[in-house]
Scaffold this motif. Sequence first.
Motif, PDB file in Angstrom:
ATOM      1  N   LYS A  54       1.110  -0.990  -0.172  1.00  0.00           N
ATOM      2  CA  LYS A  54       0.003   0.172  -0.325  1.00  0.00           C
ATOM      3  C   LYS A  54       0.717   1.005   0.008  1.00  0.00           C
ATOM      4  O   LYS A  54       2.317   1.338   0.453  1.00  0.00           O
ATOM      5  CB  LYS A  54      -0.697  -0.292   1.291  1.00  0.00           C
ATOM      6  CG  LYS A  54      -1.800  -0.661   1.257  1.00  0.00           C
ATOM      7  CD  LYS A  54      -3.235  -0.465   2.262  1.00  0.00           C
ATOM      8  CE  LYS A  54      -4.440  -1.114   2.910  1.00  0.00           C
ATOM      9  NZ  LYS A  54      -5.458  -0.784   3.209  1.00  0.00           N
ATOM     10  N   ASP A  55       0.721   2.554  -0.596  1.00  0.00           N
ATOM     11  CA  ASP A  55       0.872   3.749  -0.519  1.00  0.00           C
ATOM     12  C   ASP A  55       0.407   4.180   0.212  1.00  0.00           C
ATOM     13  O   ASP A  55      -1.478   4.742   0.225  1.00  0.00           O
ATOM     14  CB  ASP A  55       0.947   4.600  -1.984  1.00  0.00           C
ATOM     15  CG  ASP A  55       1.997   3.650  -2.921  1.00  0.00           C
ATOM     16  OD1 ASP A  55       3.045   3.416  -2.639  1.00  0.00           O
ATOM     17  OD2 ASP A  55       1.361   3.417  -3.781  1.00  0.00           O
ATOM     18  N   LEU A  56       0.619   5.351   1.427  1.00  0.00           N
ATOM     19  CA  LEU A  56       0.242   5.988   2.265  1.00  0.00           C
ATOM     20  C   LEU A  56       0.409   7.752   2.824  1.00  0.00           C
ATOM     21  O   LEU A  56       2.095   7.098   2.239  1.00  0.00           O
ATOM     22  CB  LEU A  56      -0.529   4.584   3.890  1.00  0.00           C
ATOM     23  CG  LEU A  56      -1.231   3.478   3.402  1.00  0.00           C
ATOM     24  CD1 LEU A  56      -0.663   2.564   4.995  1.00  0.00           C
ATOM     25  CD2 LEU A  56      -2.723   3.579   3.209  1.00  0.00           C
ATOM     26  N   PRO A  57      -0.435   7.858   3.014  1.00  0.00           N
ATOM     27  CA  PRO A  57       0.572   9.065   3.194  1.00  0.00           C
ATOM     28  C   PRO A  57       1.242   9.126   4.615  1.00  0.00           C
ATOM     29  O   PRO A  57       0.879   8.852   5.841  1.00  0.00           O
ATOM     30  CB  PRO A  57      -0.897   9.716   3.338  1.00  0.00           C
ATOM     31  CG  PRO A  57      -1.859   9.610   3.774  1.00  0.00           C
ATOM     32  CD  PRO A  57      -1.671   8.165   3.495  1.00  0.00           C
ATOM     33  N   VAL A  58       2.147   9.751   4.739  1.00  0.00           N
ATOM     34  CA  VAL A  58       3.023  10.021   5.789  1.00  0.00           C
ATOM     35  C   VAL A  58       3.348  11.391   6.196  1.00  0.00           C
ATOM     36  O   VAL A  58       3.211  12.235   5.234  1.00  0.00           O
ATOM     37  CB  VAL A  58       4.074   9.645   6.327  1.00  0.00           C
ATOM     38  CG1 VAL A  58       4.251   8.322   6.171  1.00  0.00           C
ATOM     39  CG2 VAL A  58       4.935  10.291   4.526  1.00  0.00           C
ATOM     40  N   THR A  59       3.217  12.540   7.402  1.00  0.00           N
ATOM     41  CA  THR A  59       3.685  13.170   8.334  1.00  0.00           C
ATOM     42  C   THR A  59       5.506  13.216   8.190  1.00  0.00           C
ATOM     43  O   THR A  59       5.452  12.682   7.733  1.00  0.00           O
ATOM     44  CB  THR A  59       2.949  13.853   8.750  1.00  0.00           C
ATOM     45  OG1 THR A  59       3.040  12.824  10.342  1.00  0.00           O
ATOM     46  CG2 THR A  59       1.801  14.306   8.956  1.00  0.00           C
ATOM     47  N   ALA A  60       5.824  14.716   8.875  1.00  0.00           N
ATOM     48  CA  ALA A  60       6.775  14.944   9.131  1.00  0.00           C
ATOM     49  C   ALA A  60       7.264  13.974  10.188  1.00  0.00           C
ATOM     50  O   ALA A  60       8.725  13.337   9.955  1.00  0.00           O
ATOM     51  CB  ALA A  60       7.517  16.073   9.337  1.00  0.00           C
ATOM     52  N   ASP A  61       7.033  13.638  11.089  1.00  0.00           N
ATOM     53  CA  ASP A  61       7.368  12.785  12.700  1.00  0.00           C
ATOM     54  C   ASP A  61       6.989  11.680  11.736  1.00  0.00           C
ATOM     55  O   ASP A  61       6.338  10.875  10.714  1.00  0.00           O
ATOM     56  CB  ASP A  61       6.437  12.847  14.078  1.00  0.00           C
ATOM     57  CG  ASP A  61       4.790  13.206  13.194  1.00  0.00           C
ATOM     58  OD1 ASP A  61       4.026  12.752  12.233  1.00  0.00           O
ATOM     59  OD2 ASP A  61       3.825  13.195  13.934  1.00  0.00           O
ATOM     60  N   MET A  62       7.989  10.463  12.301  1.00  0.00           N
ATOM     61  CA  MET A  62       7.353   9.309  12.172  1.00  0.00           C
ATOM     62  C   MET A  62       6.078   8.417  12.890  1.00  0.00           C
ATOM     63  O   MET A  62       6.325   7.683  13.077  1.00  0.00           O
ATOM     64  CB  MET A  62       8.494   8.848  12.930  1.00  0.00           C
ATOM     65  CG  MET A  62       9.955   8.748  12.084  1.00  0.00           C
ATOM     66  SD  MET A  62       9.725   8.285  10.253  1.00  0.00           S
ATOM     67  CE  MET A  62      10.604   9.458   9.461  1.00  0.00           C
ATOM     68  N   PHE A  63       5.215   9.085  13.835  1.00  0.00           N
ATOM     69  CA  PHE A  63       4.150   9.122  13.937  1.00  0.00           C
ATOM     70  C   PHE A  63       3.776   8.643  13.078  1.00  0.00           C
ATOM     71  O   PHE A  63       2.175   7.353  13.600  1.00  0.00           O
ATOM     72  CB  PHE A  63       3.257   9.939  15.101  1.00  0.00           C
ATOM     73  CG  PHE A  63       2.366   9.281  15.471  1.00  0.00           C
ATOM     74  CD1 PHE A  63       2.222   8.163  16.742  1.00  0.00           C
ATOM     75  CD2 PHE A  63       0.857   9.871  15.295  1.00  0.00           C
ATOM     76  CE1 PHE A  63       1.343   7.721  17.241  1.00  0.00           C
ATOM     77  CE2 PHE A  63      -0.129   8.887  16.145  1.00  0.00           C
ATOM     78  CZ  PHE A  63       0.044   7.882  16.911  1.00  0.00           C
ATOM     79  N   SER A  64       3.578   9.009  11.550  1.00  0.00           N
ATOM     80  CA  SER A  64       2.324   8.070  11.036  1.00  0.00           C
ATOM     81  C   SER A  64       2.788   6.876  10.122  1.00  0.00           C
ATOM     82  O   SER A  64       1.763   5.792   9.689  1.00  0.00           O
ATOM     83  CB  SER A  64       1.976   9.300   9.792  1.00  0.00           C
ATOM     84  OG  SER A  64       3.348   9.003   9.219  1.00  0.00           O
TER      85      SER A  64
END
Length: 116
Positions: A54-64
Amino acid sequence: KAVVSTQSTGAHEKGAGRNAHYKLISTVMLWLQNTREGSGQMDLGGSLSRQVEKDLPVTADMFSHIVNIGGMVERMENNIRGILETVYFGRTLTVLNDMRSLVDLESKKAHDKLNQ
Protein backbone atom coordinates in the motif's frame (compact mmCIF):
# COMPACT_ATOMS: atom_id res chain seq x y z
CA LYS A 1 5.41 -13.66 11.89
CA ALA A 2 5.00 -10.33 10.16
CA VAL A 3 7.56 -8.47 8.08
CA VAL A 4 7.03 -4.82 7.16
CA SER A 5 9.11 -2.93 4.62
CA THR A 6 8.76 0.83 3.98
CA GLN A 7 10.01 3.05 1.21
CA SER A 8 9.45 6.76 0.66
CA THR A 9 7.62 7.42 -2.61
CA GLY A 10 8.01 11.22 -2.74
CA ALA A 11 5.30 13.84 -3.04
CA HIS A 12 1.64 13.40 -3.89
CA GLU A 13 0.57 14.52 -7.34
CA LYS A 14 -1.03 17.59 -5.75
CA GLY A 15 2.08 18.29 -3.65
CA ALA A 16 0.11 18.08 -0.42
CA GLY A 17 2.54 15.73 1.37
CA ARG A 18 4.61 12.58 1.14
CA ASN A 19 3.63 8.97 0.70
CA ALA A 20 5.36 5.86 1.92
CA HIS A 21 5.16 2.50 0.20
CA TYR A 22 4.51 -0.31 2.69
CA LYS A 23 4.90 -4.02 2.04
CA LEU A 24 3.57 -6.42 4.68
CA ILE A 25 4.20 -10.16 4.58
CA SER A 26 2.51 -12.28 7.25
CA THR A 27 2.90 -16.00 7.85
CA VAL A 28 0.94 -18.12 10.31
CA MET A 29 2.00 -21.66 11.12
CA LEU A 30 -0.66 -23.97 12.49
CA TRP A 31 -0.36 -27.37 14.12
CA LEU A 32 -3.26 -29.17 15.78
CA GLN A 33 -3.15 -32.64 17.23
CA ASN A 34 -5.98 -34.58 18.83
CA THR A 35 -5.36 -37.96 20.45
CA ARG A 36 -8.51 -38.40 22.54
CA GLU A 37 -9.57 -41.99 23.09
CA GLY A 38 -13.18 -41.50 22.05
CA SER A 39 -12.55 -39.58 18.84
CA GLY A 40 -9.34 -41.11 17.56
CA GLN A 41 -6.22 -39.40 16.33
CA MET A 42 -6.16 -36.35 14.08
CA ASP A 43 -3.16 -34.29 12.97
CA LEU A 44 -3.58 -31.04 11.07
CA GLY A 45 -0.73 -28.75 10.16
CA GLY A 46 0.22 -26.14 7.64
CA SER A 47 1.21 -22.58 7.03
CA LEU A 48 -0.55 -19.64 5.45
CA SER A 49 1.24 -16.60 3.99
CA ARG A 50 -0.28 -13.39 2.69
CA GLN A 51 1.27 -10.25 1.27
CA VAL A 52 -0.13 -6.74 0.80
CA GLU A 53 1.39 -3.52 -0.53
CA LYS A 54 0.00 0.00 0.00
CA ASP A 55 0.96 3.61 -0.54
CA LEU A 56 -0.16 5.67 2.44
CA PRO A 57 0.40 9.32 3.43
CA VAL A 58 3.02 10.18 6.05
CA THR A 59 3.77 13.36 7.97
CA ALA A 60 7.10 14.85 9.01
CA ASP A 61 7.07 12.95 12.31
CA MET A 62 7.38 9.17 12.34
CA PHE A 63 4.11 8.67 14.25
CA SER A 64 2.20 8.26 10.97
CA HIS A 65 4.35 5.18 10.17
CA ILE A 66 3.20 3.55 13.40
CA VAL A 67 -0.45 4.32 12.60
CA ASN A 68 -0.13 3.07 9.00
CA ILE A 69 1.72 -0.13 9.90
CA GLY A 70 -0.59 -0.84 12.84
CA GLY A 71 -3.67 -0.56 10.61
CA MET A 72 -2.16 -2.83 7.96
CA VAL A 73 -1.18 -5.47 10.52
CA GLU A 74 -4.63 -5.38 12.12
CA ARG A 75 -6.43 -5.80 8.77
CA MET A 76 -4.07 -8.62 7.80
CA GLU A 77 -4.64 -10.37 11.15
CA ASN A 78 -8.42 -10.26 10.68
CA ASN A 79 -8.09 -11.52 7.11
CA ILE A 80 -5.89 -14.47 8.10
CA ARG A 81 -8.13 -15.33 11.06
CA GLY A 82 -11.13 -15.51 8.73
CA ILE A 83 -9.25 -17.69 6.26
CA LEU A 84 -8.17 -20.07 9.03
CA GLU A 85 -11.74 -20.35 10.30
CA THR A 86 -13.24 -21.15 6.91
CA VAL A 87 -10.47 -23.09 5.21
CA TYR A 88 -8.71 -25.02 7.94
CA PHE A 89 -11.38 -25.46 10.58
CA GLY A 90 -14.49 -25.37 8.38
CA ARG A 91 -13.22 -27.85 5.82
CA THR A 92 -11.71 -30.10 8.48
CA LEU A 93 -15.04 -30.19 10.29
CA THR A 94 -16.84 -31.04 7.06
CA VAL A 95 -14.43 -33.85 6.25
CA LEU A 96 -14.58 -35.27 9.77
CA ASN A 97 -18.38 -35.11 9.82
CA ASP A 98 -18.49 -36.98 6.50
CA MET A 99 -16.06 -39.64 7.73
CA ARG A 100 -17.37 -40.18 11.26
CA SER A 101 -20.83 -40.60 12.56
CA LEU A 102 -22.30 -41.00 16.01
CA VAL A 103 -25.42 -42.48 14.41
CA ASP A 104 -25.44 -45.94 12.88
CA LEU A 105 -25.68 -46.20 9.10
CA GLU A 106 -29.29 -47.43 8.99
CA SER A 107 -30.53 -44.51 11.11
CA LYS A 108 -28.64 -42.04 8.90
CA LYS A 109 -30.13 -43.53 5.73
CA ALA A 110 -33.63 -43.31 7.22
CA HIS A 111 -33.01 -39.67 8.25
CA ASP A 112 -31.68 -38.77 4.79
CA LYS A 113 -34.67 -40.44 3.14
CA LEU A 114 -37.08 -38.36 5.27
CA ASN A 115 -35.28 -35.13 4.31
CA GLN A 116 -35.64 -35.75 0.54
